[in-house]
Design an enzyme around this catalytic site. Structure first.
Site, PDB file in Angstrom:
ATOM      1  N   HIS A 197      19.694  -1.762  29.664  1.00 55.99           N
ATOM      2  CA  HIS A 197      18.618  -2.342  28.970  1.00 55.99           C
ATOM      3  C   HIS A 197      18.043  -1.392  28.017  1.00 55.99           C
ATOM      4  O   HIS A 197      17.691  -0.357  28.550  1.00 55.99           O
ATOM      5  CB  HIS A 197      17.511  -3.188  30.048  1.00 55.99           C
ATOM      6  CG  HIS A 197      18.127  -4.304  30.835  1.00 55.99           C
ATOM      7  ND1 HIS A 197      18.324  -4.129  32.197  1.00 55.99           N
ATOM      8  CD2 HIS A 197      18.084  -5.513  30.666  1.00 55.99           C
ATOM      9  CE1 HIS A 197      18.647  -5.029  32.594  1.00 55.99           C
ATOM     10  NE2 HIS A 197      18.517  -5.896  31.899  1.00 55.99           N
TER      11      HIS A 197
ATOM     12  N   ALA B 153      18.927 -13.767  32.835  1.00 61.63           N
ATOM     13  CA  ALA B 153      17.677 -14.631  33.318  1.00 61.63           C
ATOM     14  C   ALA B 153      16.911 -14.572  32.266  1.00 61.63           C
ATOM     15  O   ALA B 153      16.434 -13.480  31.287  1.00 61.63           O
ATOM     16  CB  ALA B 153      17.135 -13.685  34.551  1.00 61.63           C
TER      17      ALA B 153
ATOM     18  N   HIS C  59      20.773   1.425  41.516  1.00 62.28           N
ATOM     19  CA  HIS C  59      20.909   0.594  40.463  1.00 62.28           C
ATOM     20  C   HIS C  59      21.928   0.990  39.371  1.00 62.28           C
ATOM     21  O   HIS C  59      22.021   0.504  38.335  1.00 62.28           O
ATOM     22  CB  HIS C  59      19.426   0.348  39.550  1.00 62.28           C
ATOM     23  CG  HIS C  59      18.596  -0.491  40.489  1.00 62.28           C
ATOM     24  ND1 HIS C  59      17.862  -1.518  39.979  1.00 62.28           N
ATOM     25  CD2 HIS C  59      18.186  -0.276  41.657  1.00 62.28           C
ATOM     26  CE1 HIS C  59      17.245  -2.283  40.927  1.00 62.28           C
ATOM     27  NE2 HIS C  59      17.167  -1.387  42.022  1.00 62.28           N
TER      28      HIS C  59
ATOM     29  N   SER D  29      20.658 -11.254  36.097  1.00 58.04           N
ATOM     30  CA  SER D  29      20.083 -11.307  37.411  1.00 58.04           C
ATOM     31  C   SER D  29      20.440 -12.466  38.272  1.00 58.04           C
ATOM     32  O   SER D  29      20.845 -13.539  37.721  1.00 58.04           O
ATOM     33  CB  SER D  29      18.553 -11.403  37.165  1.00 58.04           C
ATOM     34  OG  SER D  29      18.010 -10.458  36.523  1.00 58.04           O
TER      35      SER D  29
ATOM     36  N   MET E 279      15.095 -10.071  27.903  1.00 60.86           N
ATOM     37  CA  MET E 279      15.191  -8.656  27.462  1.00 60.86           C
ATOM     38  C   MET E 279      16.619  -7.967  27.372  1.00 60.86           C
ATOM     39  O   MET E 279      16.585  -6.949  27.338  1.00 60.86           O
ATOM     40  CB  MET E 279      14.448  -7.943  28.421  1.00 60.86           C
ATOM     41  CG  MET E 279      12.759  -8.399  28.614  1.00 60.86           C
ATOM     42  SD  MET E 279      12.106  -7.719  29.962  1.00 60.86           S
ATOM     43  CE  MET E 279      10.749  -8.754  30.369  1.00 60.86           C
ATOM     44  N   SER E 280      17.521  -8.947  26.866  1.00 61.23           N
ATOM     45  CA  SER E 280      19.008  -8.528  26.865  1.00 61.23           C
ATOM     46  C   SER E 280      19.685  -9.391  25.891  1.00 61.23           C
ATOM     47  O   SER E 280      19.156 -10.163  25.161  1.00 61.23           O
ATOM     48  CB  SER E 280      19.518  -8.474  28.355  1.00 61.23           C
ATOM     49  OG  SER E 280      19.728  -9.899  28.683  1.00 61.23           O
TER      50      SER E 280
ATOM     51  N   TYR F 107      14.868  -1.110  27.267  1.00 63.05           N
ATOM     52  CA  TYR F 107      13.678  -0.804  28.055  1.00 63.05           C
ATOM     53  C   TYR F 107      13.717   0.259  28.995  1.00 63.05           C
ATOM     54  O   TYR F 107      12.600   0.901  29.220  1.00 63.05           O
ATOM     55  CB  TYR F 107      12.664  -1.944  28.582  1.00 63.05           C
ATOM     56  CG  TYR F 107      13.463  -2.710  29.658  1.00 63.05           C
ATOM     57  CD1 TYR F 107      13.453  -2.150  31.024  1.00 63.05           C
ATOM     58  CD2 TYR F 107      13.836  -3.976  29.805  1.00 63.05           C
ATOM     59  CE1 TYR F 107      14.034  -2.821  31.944  1.00 63.05           C
ATOM     60  CE2 TYR F 107      14.514  -4.860  30.527  1.00 63.05           C
ATOM     61  CZ  TYR F 107      14.711  -4.022  31.773  1.00 63.05           C
ATOM     62  OH  TYR F 107      15.195  -4.708  32.962  1.00 63.05           O
ATOM     63  N   GLU F 108      14.860   0.437  29.452  1.00 62.68           N
ATOM     64  CA  GLU F 108      14.909   1.688  30.444  1.00 62.68           C
ATOM     65  C   GLU F 108      14.909   3.138  29.577  1.00 62.68           C
ATOM     66  O   GLU F 108      15.048   4.151  30.170  1.00 62.68           O
ATOM     67  CB  GLU F 108      16.278   1.570  31.355  1.00 62.68           C
ATOM     68  CG  GLU F 108      16.451   0.326  32.065  1.00 62.68           C
ATOM     69  CD  GLU F 108      17.600   0.029  32.527  1.00 62.68           C
ATOM     70  OE1 GLU F 108      18.223   0.741  33.596  1.00 62.68           O
ATOM     71  OE2 GLU F 108      18.440  -0.599  32.099  1.00 62.68           O
TER      72      GLU F 108
ATOM     73  N   HIS G 199       8.546 -10.117  38.431  1.00 68.30           N
ATOM     74  CA  HIS G 199       9.808  -9.723  38.497  1.00 68.30           C
ATOM     75  C   HIS G 199      10.277 -10.498  39.951  1.00 68.30           C
ATOM     76  O   HIS G 199      11.564 -11.115  39.613  1.00 68.30           O
ATOM     77  CB  HIS G 199       9.965  -8.245  38.509  1.00 68.30           C
ATOM     78  CG  HIS G 199      11.531  -8.128  38.714  1.00 68.30           C
ATOM     79  ND1 HIS G 199      12.447  -8.390  37.570  1.00 68.30           N
ATOM     80  CD2 HIS G 199      11.964  -7.549  39.727  1.00 68.30           C
ATOM     81  CE1 HIS G 199      13.679  -7.885  38.106  1.00 68.30           C
ATOM     82  NE2 HIS G 199      13.597  -7.496  39.209  1.00 68.30           N
TER      83      HIS G 199
ATOM     84  N   ASN H 128      11.983 -19.365  34.709  1.00 73.81           N
ATOM     85  CA  ASN H 128      10.501 -19.480  34.903  1.00 73.81           C
ATOM     86  C   ASN H 128      10.017 -20.121  33.614  1.00 73.81           C
ATOM     87  O   ASN H 128      10.936 -19.992  32.577  1.00 73.81           O
ATOM     88  CB  ASN H 128       9.725 -18.323  34.990  1.00 73.81           C
ATOM     89  CG  ASN H 128       9.987 -17.290  33.906  1.00 73.81           C
ATOM     90  OD1 ASN H 128      10.957 -16.530  33.919  1.00 73.81           O
ATOM     91  ND2 ASN H 128       9.067 -16.999  33.064  1.00 73.81           N
TER      92      ASN H 128
HETATM   93  N1  HPA Z   1      10.309 -13.238  29.467  1.00 72.48           N
HETATM   94  C1  HPA Z   1      11.052 -12.411  29.273  1.00 72.48           C
HETATM   95  N2  HPA Z   1      12.335 -12.045  30.228  1.00 72.48           N
HETATM   96  C2  HPA Z   1      12.424 -12.774  31.099  1.00 72.48           C
HETATM   97  C3  HPA Z   1      11.568 -13.998  31.412  1.00 72.48           C
HETATM   98  C4  HPA Z   1      10.438 -13.928  30.619  1.00 72.48           C
HETATM   99  O1  HPA Z   1       9.518 -15.152  31.099  1.00 72.48           O
HETATM  100  N3  HPA Z   1      11.946 -14.489  32.462  1.00 72.48           N
HETATM  101  C5  HPA Z   1      13.234 -13.849  33.022  1.00 72.48           C
HETATM  102  N4  HPA Z   1      13.525 -13.012  31.924  1.00 72.48           N
END
Ligand code: HPA
Length: 276
Positions: free
Chosen positions: A87, A117, A65, A34, A215-216, A89-90, A251, A239
């Site tokens: 991903h 990310a 996408h 990202s 998540m990757s 989760y898709e 997101h 974050n």
């Molecule tokens: N958790 C999972 N995946 C993420 C996060 C998070 O806090 N921030 C960015 N991708």
């Protein structure tokens, strides 16, 4: 045909599709996380291959996408970039999630630079930090090597003691130093998502030794290690993870932190590729 043989057939079909379009041989494969979506600006582009042009390739169902491979040069280094990753989760099979990695290896890529990310789990991290991935925790995501082994790619029981190449780590650390970019280091855990973690899950991950969560990346690293690529990974800490601040996660927040960090992330990536 066994399920895994089907995955190999699909991979070979995708490779045949690619070779009808280009004879470009990349040395370095880069998966853009990202915020790095416009990284192609740094590349002397030779060819773009939209994922949907490859028969059997996992394509996102979300309009706009779909994603594409970008093939070209950074200085003299031939690279292939994935703009848009796949991903779990898709809803794809885990073998489909790692198909692009295997495809880039078949095309000739020896080195894989994974970016993502992530949420910071280590309490000393800040949003906007970059983290060099030293190791990972994979137990919360399905292993992409489950099923009959694809012997043509690698061994049944791959060693995982040095997934992240030490020489690449040194190059990345030296490059960051020279570019005045502060680099955290740590352990990345992949969970499936798409929901963010709960505060209790983040406390548990911290006890397990995780510094960042996302998540990757880990399943991609497992597949790349299996087929003998040299791997490096860098996370953009977007974050602090759930429960570490009073803020709810979104997101949008992740995307905006990734966008803000993108200039320094792109600079680091380009300098690293030049130094490979
Ligand atoms: N958790 C999972 N995946 C993420 C996060 C998070 O806090 N921030 C960015 N991708």
């Amino acid at each position: 045909m066994s399920e895994q043989n089907q995955s190999y057939e699909k991979l070979k079909n995708c490779y045949a599709c690619v070779r009808k379009m280009t004879d470009f041989v990349p040395r370095v494969a880069i998966v853009l996380g990202s915020g790095l979506g416009d990284y192609a600006e740094q590349i002397r582009v030779e060819k773009e291959i939209p994922y949907e042009e490859l028969a059997g390739f996992p394509v996102s169902t979300v309009p706009g996408h779909a994603g594409k491979f970008i093939l070209g040069y950074i200085d003299t280094v031939p690279v292939i970039c994935m703009k848009g990753r796949v991903h779990f989760y898709e809803g794809y099979e885990i073998s489909d999630v790692v198909l692009p990695i295997r495809l880039m290896k078949l095309m000739g890529a020896e080195i894989l630079l994974l970016t993502n990310a992530a949420g910071g789990v280590n309490a000393t991290f800040h949003a906007g930090d970059l983290m060099l991935i030293k190791d990972h925790i994979s137990m919360f995501a399905p292993n992409p090597l489950i099923g009959a082994n694809i012997d043509e790619l690698g061994t049944r029981f791959p060693d995982m003691s040095k997934v992240y190449d030490e020489e690449l780590q040194t190059i990345i650390k030296n490059t960051a130093n020279k570019s005045d970019i502060y680099l955290q280091e740590g352990v990345y855990a992949q969970l499936t998502g798409p929901s963010f973690e709960s505060p209790a899950e983040i406390r548990a991950l911290r006890m397990l030794g995780c510094d960042a969560v996302g998540m990757s990346t880990v399943v991609e690293a497992i597949a790349a290690n299996h087929c003998g690529m040299r791997i490096a990974g860098i996370s953009c800490i977007c974050n602090l993870a759930a429960g570490m601040t009073a803020n709810p996660l979104s997101h949008e927040e992740v995307q905006s932190a990734a966008d803000q960090t993108a200039p320094k992330f792109k600079k680091l990536l380009t300098e690293v590729v030049r130094n490979l």
